[in-house]
Write a protein that holds these residues in place. Structure first.
Motif: not given
Length: 369
Positions: A62-79
């Motif tokens: 638990h102390a090493r928890r991250v939130t990478m997937t929770e902060r995921s977003q899909f973008i277009d070709a321009d970002g």
């Protein structure tokens, strides 16, 4: 009992803890000369949280928890962001813990008991089960005898092949391939994980702490190649993403060309009618790989090895009864995880532009709601 564990991934390390704490003399052998920790963060969820608590590692996880997937977003070709990934799409419960793979490996490694030893640069070459024990010949030429052998050596398990036969008899390809490559460390700045799609493809950058990973996924029928041939893996990837120079695609493909520890594999599952034979038993991906699309591989490794250790301790000396109990208790978790993988592929890499547009609109509606 003297127990040999093949593989020092999550399943092997968890087996070392759980079998060691119940009084066994455990030896783990790992083909690599170090802990193999490359890869994206993993989830510890469901009953694996209770098992981790019983292993006295939950607080550290638990102390090493991250939130990478929770902060995921899909973008277009321009970002430009076109959709965000709601937590409800990726998590069963707010109690789920996402942790970097390397952190979980080090937590588990640090929890090994004094009766468990880990030998790097060693692997099984041959097994002979005579009913009373298992004679093991190692790749180094050394020989030894054990009461029990645990195969925790992943989807491409050598232990499984030596005991149950060719991998192809049990492997089910799900129609996808996945790759991960290291990118230069990201200090400060953007912490979002961004992914670009076109039909049947996903490429992006996953971020956590100061780490950045290039992520590549694509749809494909089975490709016949040597999974140990790094150059072949690079050629397959570069061909799959050829002709695209949008956003940061060239940067990620350059990393693919130069990464000596590039990870590439099919997205596949292992389906076995039983996970044991004689004095050999399989755990983790070796037994029931659900694929990374399920998000449950680490949790299955933790629950499975805990259940195996408890069954062996309960039925002292009666291996067949212990193995049957382990399989009865673990099989529902494995089946659920395997069943959950299909929708994951449709979520992250829709097959058509129409499906891709529909996915983005659905996610935008969820975010607005």
């Amino acid at each position: 009992m003297r127990i040999l564990v093949s593989g020092a991934g999550m399943a092997g390390l968890a087996a070392g803890i759980n079998l060691g704490v119940t009084g066994n003399d455990v030896t783990i052998v790992e083909r690599a000369d170090h802990l193999r920790v490359n890869g994206s963060p993993v989830d510890v969820r469901g009953d694996a949280l209770d098992a981790a608590r019983s292993m006295n590692v939950l607080d550290q996880i638990h102390a090493r928890r991250v939130t990478m997937t929770e902060r995921s977003q899909f973008i277009d070709a321009d970002g430009t962001v076109v959709a965000e990934l709601p937590v409800s799409e990726i998590s069963d419960s707010e109690d789920d813990i996402e942790i970097p793979r390397e952190d979980l490996a080090h937590v588990l490694h640090g929890a090994l008991t004094p009766t468990t030893s880990l030998v790097f640069g060693e692997s099984i070459a041959h097994l002979h089960d005579d009913g009373a024990g298992v004679d093991v010949a190692f790749a180094s030429g050394r020989q030894d005898r054990f009461d029990l052998v645990v195969g925790a050596d992943g989807m491409h398990s050598l232990t499984r092949r030596l005991t149950f036969g060719p991998e192809g008899d049990y492997l089910k390809h799900l129609g996808f391939y996945v790759a991960l490559t290291d990118l230069p460390a990201q200090r400060g700045g953007d912490r979002e994980s961004s992914f670009l799609n076109w039909p049947g493809h996903l490429i992006g950058i996953a971020r956590y702490h100061d780490t950045a990973l290039g992520v590549l996924n694509f749809r494909s029928d089975w490709i016949d190649y040597d999974y140990r041939d790094l150059d072949a893996q690079r050629r397959i990837l570069l061909d799959a993403f050829a002709g695209h120079d949008e956003w940061r695609v060239p940067e990620i493909l350059d990393a693919v060309r130069n990464d000596p520890e590039l990870y590439f594999d099919s997205v596949s599952q292992i389906h076995l009618p039983t996970w044991h034979k004689g004095r050999v038993v399989l755990v983790g991906d070796a037994a029931h790989c659900a694929s990374n699309l399920s998000g449950r591989g680490a949790s299955l490794a933790i629950t499975g090895t805990w259940l195996l250790a408890q069954a062996l301790h309960k039925h002292q000396g009666d291996l067949e009864t212990a193995f049957d109990e382990y399989e009865t208790n673990q099989r529902p978790y494995a089946t659920r995880a395997q069943d959950s993988a299909g929708p994951g592929g449709d979520l992250i890499m829709p097959a058509t532009q129409q499906a891709l547009d529909a996915r983005n609109e659905r996610l935008r509606a969820m975010t607005r709601g």
